[in-house]
Design an enzyme around this catalytic site. Structure first.
Site, PDB file in Angstrom:
ATOM      1  N   ASP A 109     -68.162  77.161  -4.703  1.00  0.00           N
ATOM      2  CA  ASP A 109     -68.223  78.340  -4.647  1.00  0.00           C
ATOM      3  C   ASP A 109     -69.270  78.967  -4.702  1.00  0.00           C
ATOM      4  O   ASP A 109     -68.623  81.412  -3.932  1.00  0.00           O
ATOM      5  CB  ASP A 109     -66.740  77.890  -5.199  1.00  0.00           C
ATOM      6  CG  ASP A 109     -65.401  77.354  -4.890  1.00  0.00           C
ATOM      7  OD1 ASP A 109     -64.676  77.422  -4.069  1.00  0.00           O
ATOM      8  OD2 ASP A 109     -65.525  75.877  -5.377  1.00  0.00           O
ATOM      9  N   GLU A 168     -64.365  66.400   3.125  1.00  0.00           N
ATOM     10  CA  GLU A 168     -64.109  65.506   1.893  1.00  0.00           C
ATOM     11  C   GLU A 168     -62.385  64.675   2.448  1.00  0.00           C
ATOM     12  O   GLU A 168     -62.993  63.716   1.652  1.00  0.00           O
ATOM     13  CB  GLU A 168     -63.655  66.245   1.032  1.00  0.00           C
ATOM     14  CG  GLU A 168     -63.975  67.370   0.240  1.00  0.00           C
ATOM     15  CD  GLU A 168     -63.125  68.460  -0.799  1.00  0.00           C
ATOM     16  OE1 GLU A 168     -63.952  68.583  -1.729  1.00  0.00           O
ATOM     17  OE2 GLU A 168     -62.365  68.887  -0.398  1.00  0.00           O
ATOM     18  N   GLN A 208     -60.867  70.615   5.685  1.00  0.00           N
ATOM     19  CA  GLN A 208     -60.779  71.441   5.944  1.00  0.00           C
ATOM     20  C   GLN A 208     -62.296  72.299   7.263  1.00  0.00           C
ATOM     21  O   GLN A 208     -62.465  71.124   7.497  1.00  0.00           O
ATOM     22  CB  GLN A 208     -60.686  72.065   5.020  1.00  0.00           C
ATOM     23  CG  GLN A 208     -62.336  71.628   4.233  1.00  0.00           C
ATOM     24  CD  GLN A 208     -62.388  72.004   2.176  1.00  0.00           C
ATOM     25  OE1 GLN A 208     -62.831  72.880   2.308  1.00  0.00           O
ATOM     26  NE2 GLN A 208     -62.573  70.631   1.505  1.00  0.00           N
TER      27      GLN A 208
END
Length: 789
Positions: free
Chosen positions: A346, A484, A605
């Site tokens: 992140d 993912e 995503q």
């Protein structure tokens, strides 16, 4: 919401966890969730407190096997302060009649206020007003002021305050089968008539933790010790028109703190020297005022209010106090226990904002990675690789903390977790090093720790790449990309995918930029680096070759997410949306049906589109050209469109990346995704996840969308480069940057006009580069540059 406040009217038990996360107060050293002090941890409330970097490792039995997990520890609860009529039940909004309830988060001053009116029966009403702070000037202090007023009646009120060491890590329901009892050897005592203390340690990491609490009241205070608790009590006499005030001031220290002899002595000494609450409040307000000046962001309307809330939570997790700590970027802030407080990638979304406002914090976060370089070298060596293989999830010492199993709450089954194959985290670290140094001009870091990180990450990628004589290219096999969802080929015996486009392109970028850095190193430093690492010319030649020959797969005229992606089946998106409504976690839905998302062209995503997030169009085209491909605008538009219709947005980062990319490609649709990113946590769009901790990367990413994305701002080659793409909904805004020694370069975009003001105290001129012209602004100058559409 107003410009500087975040407010909740009325009490709603179903919303309590969400409110507690969004009303968390912190200072970069520690944070406390916004739970009501009279409420204990239960299915409704969770008053967690977390200090940055305090982890503990425990082993649990899961599905017949021993599973080890390291958690960010829920510290003893310093909040408890409850009240009742003598002999009556303790009053809480869940057990008593509430006439009014209002909570206000005051972002300008870092205060949480609550006002509750309890109906005591017989016409008696108790008005309770509280003000809470976690001190931004002194990171070891927190305070709670409580004002009690009896409306139209007199009588006694019992008040009890405590430090509670009987807490566990149970803030995330799906982790509750795991051992969460991290605290042991809990002892309590008193050091003065108004002061109690509580001391404990973590079970395996052996971190000592100490709280000391002073209770200041107009009535005498009694002290008693209970099992794992230190308790203070007082008896107030309420009369109409008179408000009785109780102040609780708390100090926290751990054995990880520098410049102390022991945590208990430090906590007791600090709380004993604290001035009155009003003086504490004044210095706290001053510290917050300074932060807001450095992070100034002027965006009108509702978007501006949400962005300010996002910045507030970023600063509470990563403040200038963080610069003194050995900590990384916790994906869920210091706001809850989701992801066990681990550090993922992140910082890729957080550091770009910090680089241009709080570069000392960015540098500290990169130091966290450099300190764990040795562990990354060991991990690569154990995997049969050279260089540094950083973990997908990191905690205290940099070993891989990703789970081997994870629970699908939809099916109730524990399924294998292969997220540790996301080796692209190394490229994110390298990218962060480069971005920080470009934004700050910190060549000292680039030439020392930065160069070491870049070198070892490049060495890993070059060694991971294998030559395929049939393709005539290098390939990177057995990885998982940012998506993912896809962690294996359909029906494959082993996990991992080949030639994830994002992984390969970013690896090529890392290799090319590391070669540039090594070429520019001062000769003595370069010699030191070569001697320490055994770097030689033949290895550099391989890096050059791999950086130009890594395979990037295509299918149907678009970039493939990975080799073989084009052979996967298409999903009936309309059917799944009709049947399940919310399909963000499509992987869990399919697993519960006995199917696998690995069979379909369906992404959680942004994956390939992450390339458009990291690299400006011209740079991305240059990267593909280096790899032997022409990435023209038509191909990129087709690629964006392809994945736009095959992504479930199961991550809060996804809307952010799509909004960023679409701002240049499909402006009319971009705002929808920008709004999704802005509302991700405040509306809890993931369905209950925000109550377990905010999504720090997405929050910081929205700030960076305004700071870099829409203005097209890059700090490259000593220039401040801008290529604005104003959205109709966000075409007028301003912000301040700290850039190459200038404290406070002001940028403002109005419709068709870019205004840049360089502070008079700056060290030298700022070179500004637009697509069609350049300008040099000297200290004290303001440039007004018309923009062409």
């Amino acid at each position: 919401m107003t410009g500087w406040t975040w407010e909740y009217e009325g009490y709603d038990a179903a919303e309590a966890r969400l409110r507690e996360s969004l009303c968390t107060l912190g200072n970069g050293y520690f944070a406390t969730r916004g739970a009501l002090p009279e409420c204990t941890a239960d299915e409704v409330h969770y008053p967690g407190t977390y200090t940055a970097g305090c982890y503990d490792r425990l082993t649990s039995e899961v599905a017949g096997r021993q599973v080890e997990n390291e958690d960010l520890v829920n510290l003893p609860n310093w909040l408890p302060l409850r009240f009742r009529l003598p002999g009556g039940p303790w009053l809480t909004p869940d057990t008593a009649t509430v006439l009014d309830h209002h909570e206000t988060l005051r972002m300008a001053s870092g205060l949480l206020e609550r006002l509750t009116r309890y109906d005591l029966g017989g016409g008696r009403v108790l008005r309770v007003r509280q003000e809470r702070l976690v001190h931004m000037a002194d990171p070891h202090l927190a305070a709670l002021r409580t004002e009690f007023t009896g409306e139209q009646h007199s009588g006694a009120l019992e008040v009890e305050a405590a430090l509670d060491g009987g807490v566990t890590n149970v803030g995330v329901a799906r982790y509750r089968d795991l051992d969460g009892r991290h605290l042991t050897q809990v002892h309590s005592g008193s050091s003065a008539p108004d002061t109690v203390w509580l001391r404990c340690r973590t079970r395996t990491s052996d971190i000592l933790i100490a709280f000391a609490s002073r209770l200041l009241s107009e009535a005498p205070t009694a002290i008693r010790r209970e099992d794992r608790r230190a308790v203070q009590s007082t008896r107030l006499h309420l009369t109409p028109g008179h408000t009785a005030t109780v102040d609780k001031i708390v100090a926290l220290h751990t054995s990880r703190d520098p410049a102390i002899s022991d945590p208990l002595h430090a906590a007791v000494d600090r709380v004993g020297r604290v001035p009155a609450y009003d003086e504490l409040l004044e210095s706290h307000r001053t510290a917050w005022g300074q932060l807001w000046r450095r992070g100034e962001l002027d965006v009108p309307g509702e978007a501006g209010g949400i962005l300010r809330l996002h910045l507030f939570h970023v600063l509470q997790t990563l403040s200038p106090h963080t610069a003194d700590l050995d900590v990384g970027v916790p994906a869920r802030g210091l706001h809850g226990e989701a992801y066990r407080g681990h550090v993922f990638w992140d910082e890729l979304f957080v550091l770009p904002y910090l680089n241009l406002h709080f570069p000392e914090v960015s540098r500290a976060l990169l130091h966290y990675r450099h300190r764990r370089l040795g562990r990354a070298l060991t991990a690569a060596r154990d995997a049969g690789r050279r260089g540094a293989m950083f973990p997908w999830q990191s905690g205290s010492d940099g070993r891989e903390e990703a789970q081997q199993l994870h629970l699908n709450p939809r099916s109730g089954r524990w399924v294998p977790d292969h997220s540790h194959l996301q080796h692209h985290v190394g490229s994110a670290i390298a990218y962060n090093v480069w971005q920080y140094c470009e934004a700050s001009g910190d060549t000292e870091f680039l030439h020392t720790k930065g160069a070491e990180l870049l070198l070892q990450i490049s060495r890993f990628w070059a060694d991971a790449a294998t030559w395929d004589p049939l393709l005539g290219r290098h390939r990177i096999k057995g990885v998982v990309g940012p998506d993912e969802y896809h962690d294996a080929y359909p029906d494959a015996a082993e996990p991992g995918l080949d030639d994830n486009a994002y992984t390969n392109v970013t690896a090529a970028w890392v290799l090319a930029h590391t070669l540039d850095v090594l070429r520019d190193l001062p000769e003595p430093r370069r010699r030191e680096l070569d001697e320490r690492t055994g770097l030689d010319g033949s290895e550099l030649e391989k890096w050059e070759e791999v950086s130009r020959t890594l395979h990037v797969p295509f299918h149907d005229g678009v970039i493939s997410q990975f080799e073989g992606y084009g052979k996967l089946a298409e999903l009936d998106w309309q059917d799944y949306r009709r049947r399940y409504d919310d399909i963000r976690r499509l992987d869990r839905i399919l697993e519960a049906e006995g199917d696998s998302v690995n069979r379909y062209r369906a992404s959680k995503q942004a994956d390939v589109l992450m390339l458009g997030y990291l690299f400006a169009p011209a740079e991305l085209q240059g990267l593909f050209r280096r790899l032997g491909h022409e990435l023209d605008e038509a191909t990129w538009r087709l690629t964006v469109d392809h994945y736009l219709h095959r992504t479930s947005h199961g991550s809060t980062l996804s809307g952010l990346v799509h909004g960023w990319v679409l701002a240049r490609e499909r402006r009319a649709e971009a705002w929808t995704f920008c709004q999704e990113a802005l509302r991700g946590d405040i509306a809890d769009v993931q369905g209950g996840t925000t109550g377990e901790g905010i999504h720090l990367g997405a929050m910081a990413g929205t700030l960076d969308l305004v700071q870099r994305g829409l203005p097209g701002l890059e700090t490259r080659g000593g220039d401040l480069r801008l290529d604005p793409v104003p959205l109709p909904e966000l075409s007028s805004y301003g912000f301040t940057l700290r850039y190459h020694g200038h404290w406070g370069v002001r940028l403002r975009l109005e419709r068709g006009l870019l205004e840049i003001a360089v502070p008079a105290s700056g060290p030298g001129p700022v070179d500004v580069r637009l697509p069609d012209r350049t300008a040099r602004l000297h200290p004290g100058e303001t440039g007004r540059l018309p923009l062409t559409e």
